[in-house]
Write a protein that holds these residues in place. Sequence first.
Motif: not given
Length: 450
Positions: A358-377
């Motif tokens: 879960e910890d690793v997923k949080i950072m992976a989600d940061w990268f994904t949301n940054w790539v997608n430009g998803d400010i809300e997420k």
Amino acid sequence: MKKFTKTAIATTLGTTLMFTTIMPAVKAEQVTPDISNWAIQTLNDGEKFGIFPIEWYYDGFRSTISTERLNSLMILTEKKIAELNLPKNEAFTPLKVTGDKTRGDIINQLYNIVAQYDLNVSEDAVKYMQERKVLQGSESGLMLDAKATTQHAVIFAVRLIQDTFEQANAGAKGVAWVVEDEDTKVYLLGSIHVGTPDLHPMHKKLTNAFKDSDGLFVEVNSLDPSGLDYYMEKAMFTDGRTIKDVVSEETYAKLEKVADQLGMPMEELALQKPWFISSNFSSMSLDGVFGLTPEEMAMHGVDIQFLLSAYLQQKPIYELEGMNAQVDMFDGLSQESQEQSLVEALDSILEPAEQTDEDVKIMADWFTNWVNGDIEKFAESLKEMNEDTSEFNEMLFGKRDEQMAAKLVEVLEKQQGTFFVVVGAGHFLVDKNIRYHLEQSGYKVKPFYQ
């Protein structure tokens, strides 16, 4: 918050100190790279794509490419372009390749990678590559029959990836905004200070905005070595105390265990202040998490990409804070707060099992949301940080955001032109952030992508 999560937020969103301490060490270990001046800018972009190791720069980079290197380059280039998930060209028939390592044969191999997709690719490989500016000649012509150097092959692959992502209107978008008045425009990009190849290449609209800018603003110019002496001076005890004098017996025992585990003599750590030790050890919690070393993750960070590009393009670089100011913030933390951060860093090494999926997923989600430009997420992932009222967290944000916003207001009021700002994403997303203070000053902050 869990140990890894809190440490990761502090190092990737809150401060640039983690990668500014790594970068000088990386540079000091390397000899002069064997690359051509004309290739530097393209290579600076391409080395973040994950298609070749920078170690190649120091081992026959301008010599004929080996079969092993060429095969690796082609496999990773194909993998990178496959990430776009483009529709296939069902009528595509691969060109014959000989594997003779000539420039022409490498162009054919790269053509086979891109032509399998529905991108309106012409049937003439050389013509297509010339039109897309992947293949560029010199006074000697295209030299298609000449053996390709590693540099040639890498440059071709980098250009192909950049062009294909651009054709697909793809690339990492980042979390970005723009604020302007009648004669000044300021682009605001929230960065992640460490990263992976997934953050690259960046979207053409983002890189074009940077190219059109008259200067770059960052928290700290980590390419300027002038602040390093001050950093090292403040990081050490000079009043006769040692680390043993300022932390509890329990914390010191943990430090001894980590030092033994890492093969570090306690004599090396004795004069280092807790905040300095925790800063260095925090990066170790990232080692191998995404298949990269901490140094490699720092090199894939957003800040360093734009800093290096500004340096190569000879753009002025301005600091919103500077190394001295950031060091003073850490050095000014209470001993209790410094020890708390040190304990978290030590526990992340001593208890790696606590670093859950879960910890690793949080950072992976940061990268994904940054790539997608998803400010809300992206902002959603920072909710816990807003709830953390620790001294450490209050140091990272709050007053800093107000002060950086004040400097940007001064730019808007007194400067003319276009400027590009890159600071940690948290500074644009936590409560009462930079955007909030700009709007309080009467400016409208608009999303970059509209």
